[in-house]
Design an enzyme around this catalytic site. Structure first.
Site, PDB file in Angstrom:
ATOM      1  N   CYS A  50      56.147  52.969  15.392  1.00  0.00           N
ATOM      2  CA  CYS A  50      54.697  52.826  15.222  1.00  0.00           C
ATOM      3  C   CYS A  50      54.403  51.647  14.291  1.00  0.00           C
ATOM      4  O   CYS A  50      54.961  51.569  13.205  1.00  0.00           O
ATOM      5  CB  CYS A  50      54.111  54.116  14.642  1.00  0.00           C
ATOM      6  SG  CYS A  50      52.367  53.940  14.233  1.00  0.00           S
ATOM      7  N   ASP A  83      29.109  47.231  45.358  1.00  0.00           N
ATOM      8  CA  ASP A  83      30.481  47.683  45.150  1.00  0.00           C
ATOM      9  C   ASP A  83      30.493  49.163  44.766  1.00  0.00           C
ATOM     10  O   ASP A  83      30.687  49.522  43.607  1.00  0.00           O
ATOM     11  CB  ASP A  83      31.125  46.828  44.054  1.00  0.00           C
ATOM     12  CG  ASP A  83      32.621  47.040  43.990  1.00  0.00           C
ATOM     13  OD1 ASP A  83      33.179  47.653  44.920  1.00  0.00           O
ATOM     14  OD2 ASP A  83      33.229  46.597  43.002  1.00  0.00           O
ATOM     15  N   GLU A 135      22.457  39.054  51.811  1.00  0.00           N
ATOM     16  CA  GLU A 135      22.091  40.159  50.911  1.00  0.00           C
ATOM     17  C   GLU A 135      23.261  40.522  50.006  1.00  0.00           C
ATOM     18  O   GLU A 135      24.388  40.066  50.234  1.00  0.00           O
ATOM     19  CB  GLU A 135      21.652  41.382  51.729  1.00  0.00           C
ATOM     20  CG  GLU A 135      22.717  41.870  52.672  1.00  0.00           C
ATOM     21  CD  GLU A 135      22.192  42.820  53.747  1.00  0.00           C
ATOM     22  OE1 GLU A 135      21.170  42.520  54.371  1.00  0.00           O
ATOM     23  OE2 GLU A 135      22.837  43.859  53.945  1.00  0.00           O
ATOM     24  N   CYS A 159      49.795  59.159   9.938  1.00  0.00           N
ATOM     25  CA  CYS A 159      49.578  57.790  10.417  1.00  0.00           C
ATOM     26  C   CYS A 159      48.086  57.451  10.244  1.00  0.00           C
ATOM     27  O   CYS A 159      47.232  58.126  10.821  1.00  0.00           O
ATOM     28  CB  CYS A 159      50.024  57.752  11.877  1.00  0.00           C
ATOM     29  SG  CYS A 159      49.823  56.171  12.663  1.00  0.00           S
TER      30      CYS A 159
HETATM   31  S1  IVH Z   1      26.925  46.166  56.325  1.00  0.00           S
HETATM   32  C1  IVH Z   1      28.817  46.995  60.421  1.00  0.00           C
HETATM   33  N1  IVH Z   1      25.893  45.437  54.056  1.00  0.00           N
HETATM   34  O1  IVH Z   1      31.071  46.717  52.363  1.00  0.00           O
HETATM   35  C2  IVH Z   1      28.425  46.531  59.079  1.00  0.00           C
HETATM   36  N2  IVH Z   1      27.974  46.553  54.004  1.00  0.00           N
HETATM   37  O2  IVH Z   1      33.665  46.092  54.360  1.00  0.00           O
HETATM   38  C3  IVH Z   1      28.160  47.620  58.147  1.00  0.00           C
HETATM   39  N3  IVH Z   1      28.840  46.958  51.735  1.00  0.00           N
HETATM   40  O3  IVH Z   1      32.023  49.531  54.151  1.00  0.00           O
HETATM   41  C4  IVH Z   1      28.219  47.253  56.727  1.00  0.00           C
HETATM   42  N4  IVH Z   1      27.171  46.037  50.662  1.00  0.00           N
HETATM   43  O4  IVH Z   1      30.552  49.894  52.142  1.00  0.00           O
HETATM   44  C5  IVH Z   1      26.930  46.033  54.659  1.00  0.00           C
HETATM   45  N5  IVH Z   1      24.808  44.769  52.111  1.00  0.00           N
HETATM   46  C6  IVH Z   1      25.842  45.360  52.711  1.00  0.00           C
HETATM   47  C7  IVH Z   1      26.911  45.909  51.980  1.00  0.00           C
HETATM   48  C8  IVH Z   1      27.977  46.502  52.676  1.00  0.00           C
HETATM   49  C9  IVH Z   1      28.324  46.659  50.540  1.00  0.00           C
HETATM   50  C10 IVH Z   1      30.143  47.628  51.924  1.00  0.00           C
HETATM   51  C11 IVH Z   1      30.150  48.764  52.880  1.00  0.00           C
HETATM   52  C12 IVH Z   1      31.205  48.442  53.898  1.00  0.00           C
HETATM   53  C13 IVH Z   1      31.959  47.326  53.252  1.00  0.00           C
HETATM   54  C14 IVH Z   1      32.329  46.295  54.273  1.00  0.00           C
END
Ligand code: IVH
Length: 693
Positions: free
Chosen positions: A423, A114, A110, A447
């Site tokens: 400048c 970000d 999946e 300027c």
């Molecule tokens: S699962 C125990 N799934 O990435 C697992 N995390 O370093 C829980 N993140 O802190 C996280 N997309 O903020 C998971 N599809 C996704 C994600 C995801 C982004 C982030 C999340 C987490 C960091 C992992």
């Protein structure tokens, strides 16, 4: 009657929100939606006894300052192990395989979003609490802010079989379109830009005012459902499932959990896929490496998770992260090319930005020739030499940047790049202000890019709002020698603008009319429009109210200016310097002559309006800016009613410091808003401005 109508409207509006923000398929016009929302707001105002924090009306947030409560996570929020190569993905696959001792398994792939992670708790289908990751053990309770995010359901879909209580985790993001719009606005206000949507989302969610969060249009994707094993469905659903012998919610896989969550009303990861071998995983990664650019939000990788919950348990956790999951991070796209020259751009505030000019190179689908070097400090750190082979990256940021130099390829006689001291546009020696990374050209009245920039700022919407002119017209007028400063705008004639060309007469007439119309713009916007460095919209308002006329503002000393809330020494000095400059003084004199508003209106001086009409206000605590009696008269002068005790009828509490605990408790109990002193003054201030314009 009313109670039923409130319930019906709440339900209907929740559904429309879901259709719009989760499904992207609205079934009602914006107008009809607004009408229903207004009806609900009115009914709720009449019946505070039926207040519900999860009503769709609560999405707008409040301008109440909130300190975040620290909450300990029921289960710590772990992070994921990162990898940057497909070889490491293959290693992960092998580790899982041997860990499961030959059992068949599936991997769910999946998007890795970000943004910033959030944990949501629902009880009986109601959003109860939203907590940030924090340090993984404890986070901030940001429930009020999260309530404003439209794609997060406040109430789950009835009859969808959700458990009585559960937690779901996901990511809060600022979509690209909201991010770009926000930065455009910030640029116009001379505020620092957010480097990427993640920072913008994080800054927004941590804001103390949920009203601001509501205006920033955040989004959320959920990717991790935490269910107590075989949890019971909520009682209402028991009946529903009894017939099918399925009165217990039993979810065995991560994938099914998320599909369920989607049914309950959540937005879940796009393009989620069950993979059965390594090839499928690698294909998924390669496909999304390019396809993700079409997604509305920022992603920085792919998360791979073992699908079976039982197998997840079997594999377990290391101290920091699960063994059953891994994050593959996309490489920021990077290219290597030759640096030919560093040129310098002068912004409208005089800020100097160094720019790397390079041999053209392909990067993330576009040809890149120029990249920002940000400021002198960044440039120095890179230790650039002319002819260097430099690495250019396009990461979360949109503008490419130079991230490094291949020193091995540097010629022995290569010349270092030194930051300029004059400048490039007007030759004035550059200066650096305290605490600022950038160098500035201080010649703001002579300027060219600064002059044009100042005029563009002057005509902008929040300043004089001369909307029939734009940057190109300003540039054209300047090139033709028609304008040299903002005051020149008021001398322009139709003949001059159109250059006696009949075809241009209509637009020229419009421009002259728009310039004339700007004469009625209120004083505080004139203060903003004249472009004093560091004086944004809010500061301009405060200065206008405090000094009431251009004349007294012009004569104000640094220490007088510093008495205005939020005005520190840097701003105060900038105001004094601005008016000390004879060129600026002359421009202001001419603007006065042409008829611009140079003082605050009578109503504003008297602070009178009917903006508090119908509102009952309780004053409590100790105040800093005015006495209690002064506040009481302010309330009356603006049409409000003072009251001594808090009840359902109280519209809000004007709170100073040390508000009594019993009052505080009563206010919280009745859900009465608490407005602090500064905020109250700002509201009066703003509304007075609004009634003016
Ligand atoms: S699962 C125990 N799934 O990435 C697992 N995390 O370093 C829980 N993140 O802190 C996280 N997309 O903020 C998971 N599809 C996704 C994600 C995801 C982004 C982030 C999340 C987490 C960091 C992992």
């Amino acid at each position: 009657m009313d109670e039923e109508r409130i319930e019906a409207l709440r339900k209907e509006l929740h559904q429309h929100n879901y259709n719009y923000y989760v499904l992207n398929e609205p079934t009602i016009s914006d107008y009809d939606f607004d009408m229903k929302m207004r009806e609900l707001q009115e009914l709720e105002a009449m019946h505070p006894e039926w207040f519900d924090p999860n009503s769709p009306t609560q999405r707008v947030g409040s301008d109440l300052n909130q300190a975040f409560k620290q909450v300990t996570h029921k289960y710590p929020m772990l992070s994921l192990a990162n990898t940057y190569s497909t070889e490491e993905v293959a290693d992960f696959y092998q580790r899982v395989k041997s860990g499961l001792e030959g059992e068949d398994f599936e991997i769910v792939a999946e998007m890795k979003y970000d943004g910033l992670s959030i944990s949501l708790t629902y009880i009986d289908g109601n959003l109860k609490q939203a907590v940030t990751r924090g340090d993984g053990v404890q986070g901030d309770d940001v429930t009020a802010n999260v309530r404003t995010i439209r794609s997060i359901p406040l109430k789950l879909k009835e009859g969808s079989g959700y458990p009585h209580e559960f937690e779901i985790r996901g990511e809060i993001l600022m979509p690209w379109t909201s991010f770009e719009a926000l930065n455009r606005e910030r640029e116009a206000r001379e505020e620092t830009l957010f480097a990427n949507p993640r920072n913008a989302a994080s800054g927004t969610l941590k804001s103390q005012k949920s009203e601001l969060v509501a205006s920033r249009k955040l989004d959320a994707y959920l990717y991790y459902l935490l269910l107590p094993e075989n949890s019971n469905t909520q009682p209402a659903q028991m009946d529903l499932f009894a017939e099918t012998e399925n009165n217990r919610l039993s979810i065995n896989t991560h994938y099914d959990g998320l599909i369920m969550a989607r049914k309950w009303g959540f937005k879940i990861s796009e393009g989620m896929k069950k993979c059965h071998n390594l090839k499928e995983i690698i294909d998924f990664i390669n496909y999304w490496d390019t396809e993700r650019k079409n997604l509305p939000v920022a992603t920085d990788g792919i998360v791979l998770k073992v699908n079976s919950l039982q197998q997840q348990n079997h594999l377990g956790y290391t101290a920091k992260s699960p063994r059953w999951a891994i994050a593959y991070k996309f490489k920021a796209e990077r290219a290597c090319t030759r640096l030919n020259e560093v040129t310098y751009q002068v912004g409208r505030t005089g800020a100097i930005t160094p720019v790397a000019n390079m041999d053209p190179v392909q990067l993330a689908g576009t040809t890149v020739r120029r990249a920002s070097l940000h400021n002198a400090g960044v440039m120095k750190e890179l230790d650039l030499h002319i002819g260097d082979m430099v690495y250019v990256e396009k990461g979360g940021e949109i503008i490419p940047k130079v991230v490094g130099v291949d020193i091995a390829q540097r010629k022995h006689d290569a010349q270092p790049v030194l930051f300029i001291d004059k400048c490039p546009e007007c030759g004035t020696p550059l200066v650096r202000y305290d605490g600022e990374a950038a160098f500035y050209c201080p010649n703001d009245t002579g300027c060219p890019p600064q002059i044009k920039g100042k005029i563009e700022h002057f005509i902008s919407r929040k300043a004089m709002n001369i909307d029939s002119l734009g940057p190109e017209t300003i540039d054209d007028f300047y090139q033709r020698g028609l304008i040299h400063d903002v005051a020149d705008l008021y001398t322009l004639s139709v003949a001059q603008i159109s250059n006696n060309n009949k075809n241009r007469a209509v637009s020229a007439t419009k421009a002259v009319e728009a310039i004339r119309a700007s004469l009625s713009v209120p004083f505080e916007r004139v203060v903003y429009a004249i472009g004093i460095r560091f004086v944004g919209e809010t500061t301009a308002k405060l200065l206008a109210r405090k000094f009431t006329s251009m004349e007294s503002l012009q004569n104000a000393t640094v220490s007088q200016l510093m008495q205005v809330d939020g005005v520190g020494e840097v701003i105060a000095r900038s105001v004094v310097d601005f008016f000390a400059n004879p060129v600026n003084r002359e421009i202001i004199e001419r603007l006065r002559l042409y008829g611009l508003t140079m003082k605050i209106s009578e109503e504003q001086i008297n602070n009178k309006s009917d903006m508090l009409a119908g509102q009952t206000i309780v004053i409590s605590g100790v105040f800093r800016h005015h006495s209690r009696d002064e506040y009481k008269s302010m309330i009356e002068e603006n049409g409000g009613k003072n009251s001594a005790s808090i009840s359902y009828k109280t519209s809000f509490i004007l709170a100073g410091e040390n508000m009594g605990p019993s009052k505080l408790e009563k206010a919280n109990h009745l859900g009465v808003r608490i407005i602090e002193e500064e905020e109250f003054l700002e509201i009066l201030n703003q509304r007075n401005v609004n009634t003016e314009s």
